[in-house]
Design a protein around this motif. Structure first.
Motif, PDB file in Angstrom:
ATOM      1  N   GLU A  36       0.908  -1.204  -0.003  1.00 16.23           N
ATOM      2  CA  GLU A  36       0.136   0.068  -0.255  1.00 16.23           C
ATOM      3  C   GLU A  36       0.995   1.272  -0.060  1.00 16.23           C
ATOM      4  N   LEU A  37       1.983   1.309   0.831  1.00 13.99           N
ATOM      5  CA  LEU A  37       2.818   2.436   0.755  1.00 13.99           C
ATOM      6  C   LEU A  37       3.803   2.489  -0.364  1.00 13.99           C
ATOM      7  N   ILE A  38       3.994   1.444  -1.103  1.00 18.94           N
ATOM      8  CA  ILE A  38       4.580   1.595  -2.530  1.00 18.94           C
ATOM      9  C   ILE A  38       3.766   2.191  -3.484  1.00 18.94           C
ATOM     10  N   ALA A  39       2.278   1.572  -3.500  1.00 19.52           N
ATOM     11  CA  ALA A  39       1.265   2.037  -4.144  1.00 19.52           C
ATOM     12  C   ALA A  39       1.270   3.508  -4.390  1.00 19.52           C
ATOM     13  N   ALA A  40       1.083   4.026  -3.067  1.00 20.11           N
ATOM     14  CA  ALA A  40       1.080   5.501  -2.514  1.00 20.11           C
ATOM     15  C   ALA A  40       2.291   6.236  -2.889  1.00 20.11           C
ATOM     16  N   LYS A  41       3.344   5.717  -3.376  1.00 17.77           N
ATOM     17  CA  LYS A  41       4.550   6.389  -3.574  1.00 17.77           C
ATOM     18  C   LYS A  41       5.226   6.912  -2.376  1.00 17.77           C
ATOM     19  N   LYS A  42       4.844   6.464  -0.901  1.00 19.77           N
ATOM     20  CA  LYS A  42       5.229   6.953   0.202  1.00 19.77           C
ATOM     21  C   LYS A  42       6.753   6.159   0.509  1.00 19.77           C
ATOM     22  N   ILE A  43       6.890   4.914   0.160  1.00 18.86           N
ATOM     23  CA  ILE A  43       7.925   4.262   0.226  1.00 18.86           C
ATOM     24  C   ILE A  43       8.521   3.780  -1.432  1.00 18.86           C
ATOM     25  N   LYS A  44       9.907   3.455  -1.302  1.00 21.95           N
ATOM     26  CA  LYS A  44      10.227   3.179  -2.524  1.00 21.95           C
ATOM     27  C   LYS A  44      10.594   1.618  -2.717  1.00 21.95           C
ATOM     28  N   SER A  45      10.749   0.854  -3.947  1.00 20.82           N
ATOM     29  CA  SER A  45      11.201  -0.481  -3.953  1.00 20.82           C
ATOM     30  C   SER A  45      11.796  -0.451  -5.283  1.00 20.82           C
ATOM     31  N   VAL A  46      12.147  -1.675  -5.672  1.00 26.67           N
ATOM     32  CA  VAL A  46      12.611  -2.014  -7.107  1.00 26.67           C
ATOM     33  C   VAL A  46      12.432  -3.517  -7.091  1.00 26.67           C
ATOM     34  N   ALA A  47      12.071  -4.018  -8.413  1.00 27.94           N
ATOM     35  CA  ALA A  47      11.952  -5.246  -8.799  1.00 27.94           C
ATOM     36  C   ALA A  47      13.162  -5.755  -9.410  1.00 27.94           C
ATOM     37  N   VAL A  48      13.765  -6.773  -8.843  1.00 34.36           N
ATOM     38  CA  VAL A  48      15.173  -7.244  -9.614  1.00 34.36           C
ATOM     39  C   VAL A  48      14.742  -8.754 -10.114  1.00 34.36           C
ATOM     40  N   LYS A  49      14.887  -8.919 -11.474  1.00 32.68           N
ATOM     41  CA  LYS A  49      14.644  -9.801 -12.193  1.00 32.68           C
ATOM     42  C   LYS A  49      15.519 -10.172 -13.372  1.00 32.68           C
ATOM     43  N   LYS A  50      15.721 -11.248 -13.670  1.00 30.72           N
ATOM     44  CA  LYS A  50      16.603 -11.619 -14.980  1.00 30.72           C
ATOM     45  C   LYS A  50      15.768 -11.036 -16.165  1.00 30.72           C
ATOM     46  N   LYS A  51      16.552 -10.753 -17.342  1.00 33.07           N
ATOM     47  CA  LYS A  51      15.935 -10.367 -18.409  1.00 33.07           C
ATOM     48  C   LYS A  51      14.961 -11.601 -19.188  1.00 33.07           C
ATOM     49  N   GLY A  52      13.978 -10.949 -19.419  1.00 33.37           N
ATOM     50  CA  GLY A  52      12.680 -12.016 -19.827  1.00 33.37           C
ATOM     51  C   GLY A  52      11.868 -12.808 -18.794  1.00 33.37           C
TER      52      GLY A  52
END
Length: 76
Positions: A36-52
């Motif tokens: 909820e906080l991420i969606a509201a841009k109150k905290i930050k996150s990053v998704a780490v995944k392999k290409k594709g």
């Protein structure tokens, strides 16, 4: 100062990113609240995944969490 693994202990204390379990352990914020906080841009996150890849891991920016808590502490 270094620990047995050769890591600087000040670096260990200032971990910048972590998973949802780490977030709950360190700050008491559960996964659903974090999303909820991420969606509201109150905290930050990053998704780490392999290409594709369709899936990966999401890392939470702990500095943004600390800032969010400081702002809310000042307001409330």
């Amino acid at each position: 100062m270094r620990d047995d693994a050769g890591m600087d202990t000040s670096e260990m204390q200032q971990i910048e990113y972590g998973r949802f379990d780490d977030l709950q352990r360190r700050f008491g914020i559960r996964r659903s609240t974090a999303y909820e906080l991420i969606a509201a841009k109150k905290i930050k996150s990053v998704a780490v995944k392999k290409k594709g890849s369709r899936s990966g891991i999401r890392l939470i920016d702990f500095n943004s969490v600390r800032e969010f808590l400081r702002v809310n502490e000042a307001q409330g």
